[in-house]
Design a protein around this motif. Structure first.
Motif, PDB file in Angstrom:
ATOM      1  N   SER A 125       1.124  -4.206   4.452  1.00 49.77           N
ATOM      2  CA  SER A 125       0.087  -4.645   4.047  1.00 49.77           C
ATOM      3  C   SER A 125      -0.291  -4.408   2.520  1.00 49.77           C
ATOM      4  CB  SER A 125      -1.310  -4.103   4.393  1.00 49.77           C
ATOM      5  OG  SER A 125      -1.609  -2.684   4.566  1.00 49.77           O
ATOM      6  N   THR A 126      -0.934  -5.383   1.766  1.00 51.88           N
ATOM      7  CA  THR A 126      -1.068  -5.145   0.275  1.00 51.88           C
ATOM      8  C   THR A 126      -2.290  -4.438  -0.232  1.00 51.88           C
ATOM      9  OG1 THR A 126      -2.035  -7.428   0.162  1.00 51.88           O
ATOM     10  CG2 THR A 126       0.319  -7.192  -0.039  1.00 51.88           C
ATOM     11  N   VAL A 127      -2.484  -4.044  -1.421  1.00 53.05           N
ATOM     12  CA  VAL A 127      -3.494  -3.229  -1.974  1.00 53.05           C
ATOM     13  C   VAL A 127      -4.828  -4.344  -2.070  1.00 53.05           C
ATOM     14  CG1 VAL A 127      -4.599  -2.238  -3.944  1.00 53.05           C
ATOM     15  CG2 VAL A 127      -2.422  -1.611  -3.043  1.00 53.05           C
ATOM     16  N   GLY A 128      -4.280  -5.726  -2.547  1.00 48.11           N
ATOM     17  CA  GLY A 128      -5.401  -6.720  -2.476  1.00 48.11           C
ATOM     18  C   GLY A 128      -6.057  -7.044  -1.032  1.00 48.11           C
ATOM     19  N   THR A 187       0.855  -1.138  -0.045  1.00 49.15           N
ATOM     20  CA  THR A 187      -0.012   0.189  -0.088  1.00 49.15           C
ATOM     21  C   THR A 187       0.984   1.213   0.099  1.00 49.15           C
ATOM     22  OG1 THR A 187      -1.629  -1.210   1.115  1.00 49.15           O
ATOM     23  CG2 THR A 187      -2.035   1.083   1.209  1.00 49.15           C
ATOM     24  N   ALA A 188       1.977   1.191   0.855  1.00 48.07           N
ATOM     25  CA  ALA A 188       2.690   2.511   0.978  1.00 48.07           C
ATOM     26  C   ALA A 188       3.557   2.780  -0.278  1.00 48.07           C
ATOM     27  CB  ALA A 188       3.735   2.372   2.317  1.00 48.07           C
ATOM     28  N   GLU A 189       3.905   1.553  -0.846  1.00 53.00           N
ATOM     29  CA  GLU A 189       4.681   1.882  -2.164  1.00 53.00           C
ATOM     30  C   GLU A 189       3.752   2.248  -3.338  1.00 53.00           C
ATOM     31  OE1 GLU A 189       6.598  -2.136  -2.968  1.00 53.00           O
ATOM     32  OE2 GLU A 189       7.703  -1.912  -0.921  1.00 53.00           O
ATOM     33  N   LEU A 190       2.480   2.030  -3.286  1.00 53.42           N
ATOM     34  CA  LEU A 190       1.626   2.619  -4.359  1.00 53.42           C
ATOM     35  C   LEU A 190       1.492   4.128  -3.974  1.00 53.42           C
ATOM     36  CD1 LEU A 190      -0.206   2.539  -6.627  1.00 53.42           C
ATOM     37  CD2 LEU A 190      -1.892   1.893  -5.107  1.00 53.42           C
ATOM     38  N   ASP A 191       1.447   4.424  -2.755  1.00 48.55           N
ATOM     39  CA  ASP A 191       1.132   5.894  -2.627  1.00 48.55           C
ATOM     40  C   ASP A 191       2.552   6.625  -2.922  1.00 48.55           C
ATOM     41  OD1 ASP A 191      -0.328   7.956  -0.980  1.00 48.55           O
ATOM     42  OD2 ASP A 191       1.294   7.953   0.297  1.00 48.55           O
ATOM     43  N   ALA A 192       3.709   6.071  -2.504  1.00 48.69           N
ATOM     44  CA  ALA A 192       4.832   6.612  -2.904  1.00 48.69           C
ATOM     45  C   ALA A 192       5.158   7.017  -4.422  1.00 48.69           C
ATOM     46  CB  ALA A 192       6.014   5.935  -2.374  1.00 48.69           C
ATOM     47  N   ALA A 193       4.506   5.805  -5.190  1.00 48.49           N
ATOM     48  CA  ALA A 193       4.927   6.096  -6.597  1.00 48.49           C
ATOM     49  C   ALA A 193       3.811   6.924  -7.154  1.00 48.49           C
ATOM     50  CB  ALA A 193       4.430   4.567  -7.137  1.00 48.49           C
ATOM     51  N   ALA A 194       2.690   7.062  -6.472  1.00 47.69           N
ATOM     52  CA  ALA A 194       1.745   8.197  -6.933  1.00 47.69           C
ATOM     53  C   ALA A 194       2.085   9.555  -6.433  1.00 47.69           C
ATOM     54  CB  ALA A 194       0.251   7.899  -6.289  1.00 47.69           C
ATOM     55  N   ARG A 195       2.793   9.666  -5.759  1.00 48.97           N
ATOM     56  CA  ARG A 195       3.241  10.995  -4.850  1.00 48.97           C
ATOM     57  C   ARG A 195       4.490  11.634  -6.014  1.00 48.97           C
ATOM     58  NH1 ARG A 195       1.287  12.759   0.041  1.00 48.97           N
ATOM     59  NH2 ARG A 195       0.143  11.225   0.863  1.00 48.97           N
ATOM     60  N   GLU A 196       5.132  10.887  -6.765  1.00 45.72           N
ATOM     61  CA  GLU A 196       6.108  11.132  -7.730  1.00 45.72           C
ATOM     62  C   GLU A 196       5.173  11.870  -8.830  1.00 45.72           C
ATOM     63  OE1 GLU A 196       8.232   7.906  -9.066  1.00 45.72           O
ATOM     64  OE2 GLU A 196       9.157   7.700  -7.099  1.00 45.72           O
ATOM     65  N   HIS A 197       4.001  11.789  -9.107  1.00 40.59           N
ATOM     66  CA  HIS A 197       3.251  12.232  -9.959  1.00 40.59           C
ATOM     67  C   HIS A 197       2.328  13.529  -9.391  1.00 40.59           C
ATOM     68  CE1 HIS A 197       4.530   9.445 -13.074  1.00 40.59           C
ATOM     69  NE2 HIS A 197       4.476   8.441 -12.167  1.00 40.59           N
ATOM     70  N   GLY A 198       2.544  13.785  -8.046  1.00 41.80           N
ATOM     71  CA  GLY A 198       1.629  14.839  -7.446  1.00 41.80           C
ATOM     72  C   GLY A 198       0.457  14.340  -6.828  1.00 41.80           C
ATOM     73  N   LEU A 199       0.109  12.712  -7.014  1.00 39.60           N
ATOM     74  CA  LEU A 199      -0.957  12.239  -6.482  1.00 39.60           C
ATOM     75  C   LEU A 199      -0.827  11.441  -5.374  1.00 39.60           C
ATOM     76  CD1 LEU A 199      -2.236  11.100 -10.155  1.00 39.60           C
ATOM     77  CD2 LEU A 199      -2.827  13.049  -8.716  1.00 39.60           C
ATOM     78  N   PHE A 200      -1.897  10.980  -4.749  1.00 39.66           N
ATOM     79  CA  PHE A 200      -1.600   9.990  -3.538  1.00 39.66           C
ATOM     80  C   PHE A 200      -2.935   9.027  -3.323  1.00 39.66           C
ATOM     81  CE2 PHE A 200      -4.451  13.223  -1.641  1.00 39.66           C
ATOM     82  CZ  PHE A 200      -5.220  12.383  -0.692  1.00 39.66           C
ATOM     83  N   PHE A 201      -2.563   7.814  -2.769  1.00 44.78           N
ATOM     84  CA  PHE A 201      -3.409   6.848  -2.866  1.00 44.78           C
ATOM     85  C   PHE A 201      -4.045   6.726  -1.317  1.00 44.78           C
ATOM     86  CE2 PHE A 201      -4.444   1.894  -1.752  1.00 44.78           C
ATOM     87  CZ  PHE A 201      -5.690   2.012  -2.483  1.00 44.78           C
ATOM     88  N   PRO A 202      -5.556   7.330  -1.119  1.00 43.96           N
ATOM     89  CA  PRO A 202      -5.818   7.812   0.053  1.00 43.96           C
ATOM     90  C   PRO A 202      -6.085   6.795   1.079  1.00 43.96           C
ATOM     91  CG  PRO A 202      -7.541   8.355  -1.913  1.00 43.96           C
ATOM     92  CD  PRO A 202      -6.277   7.683  -2.427  1.00 43.96           C
ATOM     93  N   PRO A 203      -6.462   5.333   0.735  1.00 43.03           N
ATOM     94  CA  PRO A 203      -6.455   4.373   1.875  1.00 43.03           C
ATOM     95  C   PRO A 203      -5.109   4.267   2.690  1.00 43.03           C
ATOM     96  CG  PRO A 203      -7.491   3.462   0.126  1.00 43.03           C
ATOM     97  CD  PRO A 203      -6.952   4.791  -0.638  1.00 43.03           C
ATOM     98  N   ASP A 204      -5.144   4.406   3.820  1.00 39.34           N
ATOM     99  CA  ASP A 204      -3.840   4.482   4.718  1.00 39.34           C
ATOM    100  C   ASP A 204      -3.927   3.765   6.008  1.00 39.34           C
ATOM    101  OD1 ASP A 204      -1.631   5.303   5.532  1.00 39.34           O
ATOM    102  OD2 ASP A 204      -2.130   7.145   6.594  1.00 39.34           O
TER     103      ASP A 204
END
Length: 457
Positions: free
Chosen positions: A142-145, A118-135
């Motif tokens: 933990s995994t996205v699945g 989960t945190a790795e998706l959030d970090a990757a999104a932040r490289e584009h100025g976005l974030f993954f809300p679930p935290d």
């Protein structure tokens, strides 16, 4: 499950999957358990280290034809016993399916495999100025699945909702091996039943998610601020939470730790926190809708002082939130291992905290409570040794806390799910009609009954 399952039964699946099907007992052992205290029923017959949707499909086609029960796991961080292996069953592990397939910046979407952390998706999104809300507090492991399977919540729920609010489309393998695709990339979609939300939170009982399209949001401009407010008792902290949620300032995070939790966390990893007399609220502001994060934090701490907080502070670091994330390992290290996850309406927080104190006193058991206070999701943990009698006594405390939550219009689980540990509580919240309808859906999508049988519903 077929009672005559033997190694020979697995030969057709082994011929297809090769070394992606693990049979060695030592190598299977790490995949047999989740993080819960659920007891392992017995050793599985094999572990599928899936690398593709096709692998999952073949595994479920074989399981359905042989009547072999299947448990599904991501990182194994679940706390409800939902991913425990079945004796003689098959485990499908999705940890190798961990690729971020695409980040669609223009549409605010990401396409990911279920094993992405989960945190790795959030970090990757932040490289584009976005974030993954679930935290969730376990976001770093933990995994996205897994989050999708339990409809996980977490620290940012008060501002952004739960996982289902961030899922747009799914690829799911059904119990008989068929592949189903649900949802759309669009913001609005009213075609057919909302199958996407049906699978989110289904705890591996209806299908196995092999790909997800999730929604991302723009990172708010400006610098976030964290804040804390200490209260002399839990009820005062609960009243403050209700006032904050009903107020104008919009916290991104609003968490609560009772005095026992703070004391244990501080002794586990000292950070200079002063243990409050009753409870501590910690939170973060980011300046929603153009507001200033500092001004919002000041407004919230001023409101807390007006409602009895005797110590408040504002910081530009994340240390307070990091302390909150340490609650589970810190409590486990001190022997507080038996926990429950309940939810109540936010306005009932003061009453539920008062009730938990009374339950603790009545049973003579220490209870620690941490909470995603902004959305009324509480996690209470009871002290207990590993002795059977102590576990039974602690479970009685947790059952009383759950009944208390229900009496206040709450729910037996806000985010951890039912799994195997809370299944006995289902009739407390859902009537026969609700249970019958859910079991009918289960039978329609998994007619052989191999997907996570005897759990969740």
């Amino acid at each position: 499950m077929r009672p005559d399952s033997t190694p020979a039964d697995v030969a057709p699946l082994e011929a297809i999957l090769g070394d992606r099907l693990v049979r060695d007992p030592e190598l299977m052992r790490p995949f047999a358990r989740d993080t819960s205290r659920a007891a392992l029923e017995g050793d599985p017959i094999g572990v599928v280290l899936a690398e593709s949707t096709a692998d999952v499909s073949e595994a479920l086609r074989w399981a359905s034809s042989t009547g072999t029960p299947v448990s599904v796991r991501g990182a194994g961080t679940g706390l409800a016993g939902g991913a425990m292996a079945y004796a003689g069953g098959l485990v499908i592990s999705l940890e190798r399916m961990a690729r971020i397939i695409d980040i669609d910046v223009a549409n605010g979407l990401a396409i990911v495999q279920p094993g992405v952390i989960t945190a790795e998706l959030d970090a990757a999104a932040r490289e584009h100025g976005l974030f993954f809300p679930p935290d969730p507090a376990s976001a770093r492991i933990s995994t996205v699945g897994g989050n999708i399977a339990t409809n996980a919540g977490g620290l940012r729920c008060v501002a952004h909702g739960v996982t289902s609010d961030s899922v747009a489309r799914l690829e799911v393998v059904l119990g008989d091996g068929r592949v189903l695709r649900t949802g759309a990339r669009t913001r609005k979609n009213v075609v057919g039943y909302d199958l996407t939300r049906l699978f989110v939170g289904s705890e591996g009982t209806l299908g196995v998610v092999t790909e997800a399209t999730v929604r991302l949001k723009p990172v708010p401009a400006g610098e976030p601020r964290t804040f804390r407010a200490s209260f002399r008792d839990l009820e005062s902290a609960g009243r403050a939470v209700s006032a904050i949620v009903a107020g104008q300032a919009r916290p991104e995070v609003l968490e609560l730790m009772d005095a026992l939790s703070v004391e244990i966390i501080e002794s586990f990893r000292p950070s200079g926190l002063t243990v409050p007399r009753g409870a501590m609220l910690v939170g973060q502001t980011v300046g929603h809708f153009g507001a200033d994060a500092q001004a919002e934090a000041e407004a919230i701490t001023a409101l807390c002082r007006s409602l009895g907080a005797d110590d408040t502070a504002i910081s530009d670091t994340d240390e307070l939130l990091e302390a909150r994330r340490l609650s589970n390992p810190a409590l486990n290290a001190r022997g507080l291992k038996l926990s429950c996850d309940v939810g109540v309406p936010v306005a009932a927080l003061a009453e539920v905290f008062r009730g938990i104190s009374e339950i603790s006193a009545r049973h003579g058991k220490r209870v620690s409570t941490v909470a995603h206070a902004g959305d009324g999701n509480l996690h209470s943990t009871v002290e207990s040794s590993d002795a059977a009698a102590d576990i039974v006594a602690a479970d009685a405390v947790l059952d009383d806390i759950t009944r208390l939550a229900l009496s206040l219009g709450g729910t037996i689980s806000g985010e951890h799910g039912i799994g195997s540990l809370k299944r006995h509580e289902l009739p407390w919240q859902q009537d026969d009609v609700a249970l019958s309808v859910q079991r009918s859906i289960k039978a329609a999508l998994d007619p052989a009954g191999v997907l996570t049988p005897g759990r969740a519903i």
